[in-house]
Write an enzyme that holds these catalytic residues in place. Structure first.
Site, PDB file in Angstrom:
ATOM      1  N   LYS A  54       0.847  -1.204   0.000  1.00 18.35           N
ATOM      2  CA  LYS A  54       0.000   0.000   0.000  1.00 18.35           C
ATOM      3  C   LYS A  54       0.875   1.243   0.000  1.00 18.35           C
ATOM      4  O   LYS A  54       0.634   2.196  -0.748  1.00 18.35           O
ATOM      5  CB  LYS A  54      -0.929  -0.002   1.225  1.00 18.35           C
ATOM      6  CG  LYS A  54      -2.058  -1.011   1.095  1.00 18.35           C
ATOM      7  CD  LYS A  54      -2.828  -1.212   2.402  1.00 18.35           C
ATOM      8  CE  LYS A  54      -3.849  -2.340   2.229  1.00 18.35           C
ATOM      9  NZ  LYS A  54      -4.461  -2.773   3.478  1.00 18.35           N
ATOM     10  N   GLN A  98      -4.625  -1.212   9.665  1.00 18.86           N
ATOM     11  CA  GLN A  98      -4.458  -2.543   9.083  1.00 18.86           C
ATOM     12  C   GLN A  98      -4.967  -3.602  10.065  1.00 18.86           C
ATOM     13  O   GLN A  98      -4.533  -3.662  11.205  1.00 18.86           O
ATOM     14  CB  GLN A  98      -2.969  -2.782   8.763  1.00 18.86           C
ATOM     15  CG  GLN A  98      -2.690  -4.098   8.065  1.00 18.86           C
ATOM     16  CD  GLN A  98      -3.304  -4.193   6.671  1.00 18.86           C
ATOM     17  OE1 GLN A  98      -3.273  -3.244   5.894  1.00 18.86           O
ATOM     18  NE2 GLN A  98      -3.888  -5.341   6.351  1.00 18.86           N
ATOM     19  N   ASP A 121     -10.847   3.101   3.983  1.00 13.08           N
ATOM     20  CA  ASP A 121     -11.244   1.704   3.844  1.00 13.08           C
ATOM     21  C   ASP A 121     -12.757   1.547   3.699  1.00 13.08           C
ATOM     22  O   ASP A 121     -13.246   0.452   3.443  1.00 13.08           O
ATOM     23  CB  ASP A 121     -10.783   0.962   5.108  1.00 13.08           C
ATOM     24  CG  ASP A 121     -10.041  -0.304   4.773  1.00 13.08           C
ATOM     25  OD1 ASP A 121      -9.926  -0.624   3.578  1.00 13.08           O
ATOM     26  OD2 ASP A 121      -9.583  -0.976   5.715  1.00 13.08           O
TER      27      ASP A 121
END
Ligand code: NDP
Length: 287
Positions: A54, A98, A121
């Site tokens: 990422k 995460q 997200d």
């Protein structure tokens, strides 16, 4: 007939190139790049690979990366304080925690503490609520990536029967809502579904998001169906190296499907591309 491959890797590159150009243009007025903060706690090796991908992709397209890596004994309060700081930071447009976090964390409370406008997200209840209502908002990355693949390949969805196997808040549920938004007739299957094979065989578009290696076999797939494999599973191989497989028995199913995503190289790269796209959208809308 052998299925056409839905190439998520190429599409992700295309999306990222598009974003790179758009960022360059936007910076003329905004005088700063979009910023993404990926927060990781502990040393989960799979998470470390995802986070590194990422961050690399972020830098490659001209986004600023504000990632931070915390030791496993970081407390809920410490991480919440960091999120609050990033919520206020005008250079940060996207924040991602995460998952999975070490067991002592309340992940849901942390996700809720992210400013919904910076929820790269798309998992904050405000953004999930907007999806339910069909309003514009940040969409969860993996399901959004699946939808981009279907659109890129002009797969018709309106009026088609879509079956989503898996009902997680991360993938299955939001994906079902996105397919509904495109006027598909949607069925969600899960571990308590009876006659799973029969349910799957009804699908014009079959999506597997389960986490069980190669569980979708050819006899569960309608001839000419479009098959999307979200699963990522590491299996043992005789040489001890292991390899990644999806939830779909790719070699068998590709013989009868019309389109299929490979693993790796299908949905995975699109998840990262959608994360960057969400961050860019927040930057354009809110700054
Ligand atoms: P979860 O474990 O949260 O959910 C799995 C779902 O599958 C549950 O709804 C479960 O049902 C259902 N399920 C489990 N066993 C069966 C079965 N035998 N028959 C039918 N349904 C079953 O997983 P995620 O949604 O987070 O992830 C799913 C897969 O996708 C994993 O392999 C994960 O690694 C991968 N993934 C890939 C991403 C990518 O970028 N490509 C991103 C995110 C995930 P129930 O609710 O009844 O328990």
């Amino acid at each position: 007939m052998v299925a056409q491959i839905l190439d998520g890797k190429s599409l992700a590159k295309k999306v990222q190139s598009r974003l790179q150009v758009a960022i360059k243009e936007a910076m003329i007025n905004k005088k700063r790049p979009p910023g993404l903060a990926v927060l990781m706690v502990g040393d989960n090796p799979a998470s470390a690979v995802y986070v590194s991908n990422k961050e690399k992709s972020c830098t490659k397209i001209g986004m600023a990366s504000f990632g931070r890596h915390f030791p496993a004994n970081t407390t809920q309060e410490e991480l919440t304080a960091v999120i609050e700081e990033l919520n206020q930071d005008a250079n940060v447009d996207g924040i991602l925690v995460q998952l999975p976090l070490p067991d002592h964390f309340n992940s849901i409370a942390l996700l809720h503490s992210i400013d919904p406008k910076k929820d790269a997200d798309g998992l904050h209840p405000v953004n999930l609520g907007k999806l339910v209502r069909g309003e514009k908002g940040l969409r969860s990355c993996t399901p959004a990536g699946v939808m981009e693949i279907l659109k890129e390949y002009n797969i018709p969805m309106a009026g088609k029967k879509a079956v989503v196997v898996g009902r997680s808040i991360l993938v299955g549920k939001p994906l079902a809502l996105m397919l509904l938004e495109e006027n598909a007739t949607v069925t969600i299957a899960h571990s308590k579904t009876t006659n799973l094979g029969e349910v799957c065989r009804e699908a014009d578009i079959l999506i597997a998001a389960v986490g069980k290696p190669e569980m979708i076999t050819a006899d569960m797939v309608k001839p000419n169906a479009v098959v999307i494999d979200v699963g990522i599973n590491r299996i043992e191989t005789p040489d001890g190296k292991g390899r990644l497989v999806g939830d779909v028995d790719y070699n068998q199913v590709k013989e009868i499907a019309s389109y299929i995503t490979p693993v790796p190289g299908g949905v995975g790269p699109m998840t990262v591309a959608m994360l960057l796209q969400n961050t860019y959208e927040s930057y354009m809308t809110n700054s």
